[in-house]
Scaffold this active site. Sequence first.
Site, PDB file in Angstrom:
ATOM      1  N   HIS A  55       0.836  -1.202   0.000  1.00 44.96           N
ATOM      2  CA  HIS A  55       0.000   0.000   0.000  1.00 44.96           C
ATOM      3  C   HIS A  55       0.870   1.250   0.000  1.00 44.96           C
ATOM      4  O   HIS A  55       1.008   1.940   1.007  1.00 44.96           O
ATOM      5  CB  HIS A  55      -0.944  -0.011   1.205  1.00 44.96           C
ATOM      6  CG  HIS A  55      -2.028  -1.028   1.105  1.00 44.96           C
ATOM      7  ND1 HIS A  55      -1.996  -2.225   1.791  1.00 44.96           N
ATOM      8  CD2 HIS A  55      -3.176  -1.034   0.377  1.00 44.96           C
ATOM      9  CE1 HIS A  55      -3.083  -2.927   1.506  1.00 44.96           C
ATOM     10  NE2 HIS A  55      -3.816  -2.228   0.653  1.00 44.96           N
TER      11      HIS A  55
ATOM     12  N   HIS B 252       1.371   1.469  -5.865  1.00 44.73           N
ATOM     13  CA  HIS B 252       0.055   0.820  -5.957  1.00 44.73           C
ATOM     14  C   HIS B 252      -1.001   1.833  -6.382  1.00 44.73           C
ATOM     15  O   HIS B 252      -1.853   1.533  -7.235  1.00 44.73           O
ATOM     16  CB  HIS B 252      -0.308   0.210  -4.606  1.00 44.73           C
ATOM     17  CG  HIS B 252      -1.761  -0.175  -4.475  1.00 44.73           C
ATOM     18  ND1 HIS B 252      -2.348  -1.163  -5.231  1.00 44.73           N
ATOM     19  CD2 HIS B 252      -2.753   0.331  -3.680  1.00 44.73           C
ATOM     20  CE1 HIS B 252      -3.631  -1.275  -4.913  1.00 44.73           C
ATOM     21  NE2 HIS B 252      -3.902  -0.369  -3.979  1.00 44.73           N
TER      22      HIS B 252
ATOM     23  N   HIS C 275      -7.051   6.726  -3.128  1.00 47.52           N
ATOM     24  CA  HIS C 275      -7.920   5.745  -2.482  1.00 47.52           C
ATOM     25  C   HIS C 275      -7.279   5.034  -1.292  1.00 47.52           C
ATOM     26  O   HIS C 275      -7.978   4.485  -0.447  1.00 47.52           O
ATOM     27  CB  HIS C 275      -8.389   4.706  -3.509  1.00 47.52           C
ATOM     28  CG  HIS C 275      -7.391   3.627  -3.782  1.00 47.52           C
ATOM     29  ND1 HIS C 275      -6.274   3.839  -4.571  1.00 47.52           N
ATOM     30  CD2 HIS C 275      -7.313   2.347  -3.352  1.00 47.52           C
ATOM     31  CE1 HIS C 275      -5.568   2.723  -4.629  1.00 47.52           C
ATOM     32  NE2 HIS C 275      -6.165   1.814  -3.897  1.00 47.52           N
ATOM     33  N   ASP C 276      -5.960   5.006  -1.192  1.00 46.35           N
ATOM     34  CA  ASP C 276      -5.279   4.387  -0.044  1.00 46.35           C
ATOM     35  C   ASP C 276      -4.362   5.380   0.661  1.00 46.35           C
ATOM     36  O   ASP C 276      -3.358   4.997   1.273  1.00 46.35           O
ATOM     37  CB  ASP C 276      -4.459   3.169  -0.503  1.00 46.35           C
ATOM     38  CG  ASP C 276      -5.276   1.894  -0.545  1.00 46.35           C
ATOM     39  OD1 ASP C 276      -6.261   1.785   0.217  1.00 46.35           O
ATOM     40  OD2 ASP C 276      -4.952   0.996  -1.353  1.00 46.35           O
TER      41      ASP C 276
ATOM     42  N   ASP D 240      -8.771  -1.552  -7.946  1.00 47.15           N
ATOM     43  CA  ASP D 240      -8.070  -1.740  -6.676  1.00 47.15           C
ATOM     44  C   ASP D 240      -7.562  -3.163  -6.506  1.00 47.15           C
ATOM     45  O   ASP D 240      -6.514  -3.383  -5.878  1.00 47.15           O
ATOM     46  CB  ASP D 240      -9.021  -1.378  -5.526  1.00 47.15           C
ATOM     47  CG  ASP D 240      -8.304  -1.340  -4.183  1.00 47.15           C
ATOM     48  OD1 ASP D 240      -7.085  -1.080  -4.159  1.00 47.15           O
ATOM     49  OD2 ASP D 240      -8.970  -1.560  -3.154  1.00 47.15           O
TER      50      ASP D 240
END
Length: 468
Positions: free
Chosen positions: A188, A192, A228-229, A338
């Site tokens: 993560h 990524h 998103h992360d 994802d």
Amino acid sequence: MEVCYQLPVLPLDRPVPKHVLSRRGAISFSSSSSLFGAPDPRQLSQRRGAISYDSSDQTALYIRMLARLSCGSTPPSSTPERRVRRLLSLQRYLHSSRLLRGAPQQIPLPILDEDYTGQARCMLEKVGNWNFDIFLFDRLTNGNSLITLTFHLLNQYGLVELFQLDIVKLWRFLVMVQEDYHSDNPYHNAVHAADVTQAMYCYMREPMLAKSLTSYDILLGLLAAATHDLDHPGVNQPFLIKTDHYLASLYRNTSVLENHHWKSAVGLLRETGLFSHLPAEDSLSMERELGSLILATDISRQNDYLSRFRLRLDQGNLCLSNANHRHFVLQMALKCADICNPCRPWELSKQWSEKVTNEFFQQGDIEKKHKLEVSPLCDREVNTVGNIQLGFMTYVAEPLFAEWARFSDTRLSQTMLGHMGLNKASWGALQQQEQSSAAGEEAEPGATATGGGGRSSSKDIPQGSGVS
């Protein structure tokens, strides 16, 4: 040959991250510009890259690189005039842009090292290919794949001009986003995020979406993929809950990580003022919809989203002229992006599989160290990369991508299913080899057990236990 460049849009308004210092360059500060006179630039550093900050010009950040010379070539002369022409200030960069003179033009990418510029730009010309190698691209951009890729896509769609985004604020936002990903996370991290952004771009180019999505949808989709992360701690939600982490309390044990990613993204948007020129109501609406997309990546809600998607497809009532339906499809696209690693070519998929498993095992090691119950998939003594991936593909990835192929039955969706089938067979073959090797060692007289007999089966992987 020594060549000097200026990075046009990176004011040093935040501490320089340690991972930047440890990569390729050294940073030095001076009270006067050493690049236009004494001392000689060679005095800055003998390393391949060096950064010099001139305090008399708050917008100047200079990079020194050693350009490669071809065998037998004669080093070209580096006259002061030629060197000065390359050192465009931020103001000259902006005023020379055709965009500001009314003629739309793609904004040139500020890639620093001339050796890599051609290769990175060549890759960006094929950014819509499913076999895009994000690991190579990250090396070619010196660890700036997320910044470079996202900026390129926003510019390619014409969103910078259409939404009147301030290029300085946009660049600063992307830099802060990349910095807030933890580079010490095996999986993560910013690479990524860049990979997910590239996959999201591929999905939005699919015929059904390409002819239906508005520019607003595309902007939201790209920003959601990139953030998103954001600030992922490298552990999953159950770990945060059982350790009484403040984030678990803040979000009441519900979509803890996803809520944090969303709020972190909103914080950077407001800090940089990227959308401050928009009406307050529009800006708040954009923040809410960005959160709706990021929250959809919560793997624990996989069954809910998949059931709704399947029902829509069964009833045939998905209408992409409806804004709510388009948003739902964007949610499903981001979910696919994802967890698309099993659908990549084997060379890429295998690297991602090893990285995510390494992150799982690191969490398990922490849990053992502090005498906590080890989370599923996180015990390196009873799990392997192969059985984790086989379970994840069987119970999580295959059902999702099968429904996506029903929605968008294209060459890309069939390619993804084909890669996943081949990757699943490859992991199965590796599993058999490991089991055969372990059985052979146990059969040898005096051989000691290697722990292979205690490996968990892929059937033990519960649905929804994949990447969070």
